[in-house]
Scaffold this active site. Structure first.
Site, PDB file in Angstrom:
ATOM      1  N   THR A 118     -12.177  -4.271  -2.198  1.00  0.00           N
ATOM      2  CA  THR A 118     -12.315  -4.351  -3.718  1.00  0.00           C
ATOM      3  C   THR A 118     -11.119  -5.393  -4.438  1.00  0.00           C
ATOM      4  OG1 THR A 118     -12.336  -2.191  -3.803  1.00  0.00           O
ATOM      5  CG2 THR A 118     -11.766  -2.759  -5.697  1.00  0.00           C
TER       6      THR A 118
ATOM      7  N   HIS B  46     -19.577  -6.576   4.750  1.00  0.00           N
ATOM      8  CA  HIS B  46     -18.806  -5.884   6.182  1.00  0.00           C
ATOM      9  C   HIS B  46     -19.077  -6.442   7.309  1.00  0.00           C
ATOM     10  CE1 HIS B  46     -16.210  -3.740   3.758  1.00  0.00           C
ATOM     11  NE2 HIS B  46     -17.315  -2.861   3.347  1.00  0.00           N
TER      12      HIS B  46
ATOM     13  N   SER C 253      -7.198   4.445   5.620  1.00  0.00           N
ATOM     14  CA  SER C 253      -7.432   4.992   4.080  1.00  0.00           C
ATOM     15  C   SER C 253      -9.535   5.062   4.433  1.00  0.00           C
ATOM     16  CB  SER C 253      -7.673   2.831   3.956  1.00  0.00           C
ATOM     17  OG  SER C 253      -8.089   2.968   2.669  1.00  0.00           O
TER      18      SER C 253
ATOM     19  N   GLY D 144      -3.084   1.145  -2.409  1.00  0.00           N
ATOM     20  CA  GLY D 144      -2.824  -0.267  -1.974  1.00  0.00           C
ATOM     21  C   GLY D 144      -1.345  -0.893  -1.773  1.00  0.00           C
TER      22      GLY D 144
END
Length: 371
Positions: A83, A157, A189, A324
């Site tokens: 992102t 991906h 994550s 993050g």
């Protein structure tokens, strides 16, 4: 060591099946199946585990996608900074038309995932719709890609060696930017994201309540290479090797380095994308403005990410943002689990010269041509 030669027969089979029409439906069930990795059924293609639902899109990309010489592809293993890379690249490339300070900047109004689409996902959705009788969707997706202005920025991906040859060929002018992350943080994550998205869809009545998915079970699968896009360390290694062979065409970034010095990473990205910051821009603080626009706080608080869902994935925009930071794995993994994964990664990187999350692969001797 090499990671780029496996799986060509599988990919060729997919391309032939797509060319034959409905044959794709017959080929996919013949690939190895993994049912324990939430939220997808996975099939093993070319040594990597991919969501079954995306395989028609992979085949379509190989059979029909037409890259342009100035296309830019943003590649990553899931939950490795995707992102953020999308936001930084979009802001950097489009800063002339969309100044970072613009209150109506696209990144303030919509998700980075809607600003930069995954190129295999729309193709997969169009293929599924076409198989269900929606024959026009395939043409609509191709026209949508064709309508994008140059240079197009698309995300993926896919492992490097599963990208269409028209993208990776020596004669191709396409550029690839890859971001990787410490394997431990990537695992945590992804596991948290899977749990959150499954719970959100169940709460909205879009899916039944998910079955239990304890961290320990997911960790065992991850260590065996069984995860979306896994094995993660081979995914990373494929792009690392490509960046060594073609540094002018493949830029290799590490999430932890980007966190430490985002401004330097933006400058490096701009140079690679052939849109370096001018002296005037530097003096005016343009680099810092891009960094601020794409910061976690800015993106998290933007109108486009406080509500709504991504166009292609239909996932709540806010779910793509968490902490993050680097090292959050310490809040989830035991020292024994971390040491085990580090050992797996270290053995896989042996001889590569790559250090991933503090786990180093010793450099090869100059006369070692095994890669």
């Amino acid at each position: 060591m090499t990671t780029t030669g496996a799986g060509k027969d599988d990919v060729e089979g997919l391309k032939q099946a797509m060319a034959a029409g409905a044959g794709i439906a017959d080929l996919i069930p013949s690939l190895p199946l993994e049912t324990r990795c939430q939220p997808f059924l996975l099939r093993q293609l070319g040594g990597f585990w991919l969501p079954e639902m995306f395989l028609p899109g992979v085949a379509a990309a190989h059979a029909r996608f037409k890259p342009r010489p100035d296309d830019v592809f943003l590649a990553s293993f899931p939950k490795s900074g995707t992102t953020w890379l999308k936001a930084l690249t979009f802001a950097t490339l489009n800063r002339a038309h969309h100044p970072p300070s613009d209150p109506d900047h696209p990144l303030r109004l919509q998700s980075p995932h809607d600003c930069v689409s995954f190129f295999e996902l729309p193709l997969a959705l169009a293929a599924a719709s076409s198989n269900g009788g929606g024959g026009g969707d395939r043409e609509e997706e191709e026209e949508a890609f064709a309508a994008l202005p140059s240079p197009r920025v698309l995300a993926t991906h896919l492992p490097y060696h599963l990208l269409p040859e028209r993208i990776t060929a020596e004669s191709s002018g396409c550029r690839v930017v890859y971001v990787c992350r410490d394997s431990k943080d990537a695992f945590v994550s992804a596991w948290v994201f899977t749990k959150k998205t499954a719970a959100a869809k169940a709460a909205a009545g879009e899916a039944p309540p998910p079955p239990p998915y304890p961290l320990e079970s997911a960790f065992e699968l991850f260590c065996d290479g069984r995860s979306v896009g896994g094995p993660q360390w081979l995914h990373v290694l494929g792009y690392w090797e490509a960046s060594l062979r073609r540094p002018d065409r493949v830029l290799f970034l590490q999430y932890e380095d980007m966190l430490r010095d985002p401004a330097s990473s933006v400058r490096k990205l701009a140079e690679f994308l052939r849109c370096p910051f001018s002296g005037e821009e530097e003096a005016a603080g343009a680099v810092g403005a891009v960094v601020e626009l794409c910061s976690l706080g800015s993106l998290q608080g933007s109108k486009g990410n406080r509500s709504g869902k991504t166009k292609d994935m239909s996932i709540d925009n806010g779910l793509f943002f968490r902490k993050g930071e680097a090292g959050d794995w310490r809040n989830h993994l035991s020292p024994e689990m971390a040491a085990r994964l580090d050992q797996i990664v270290g053995e896989a990187l042996q001889g590569s010269g790559l250090t991933l999350g503090g786990v180093a692969g010793a450099a090869r001797d100059d006369d070692d041509d095994s890669a």
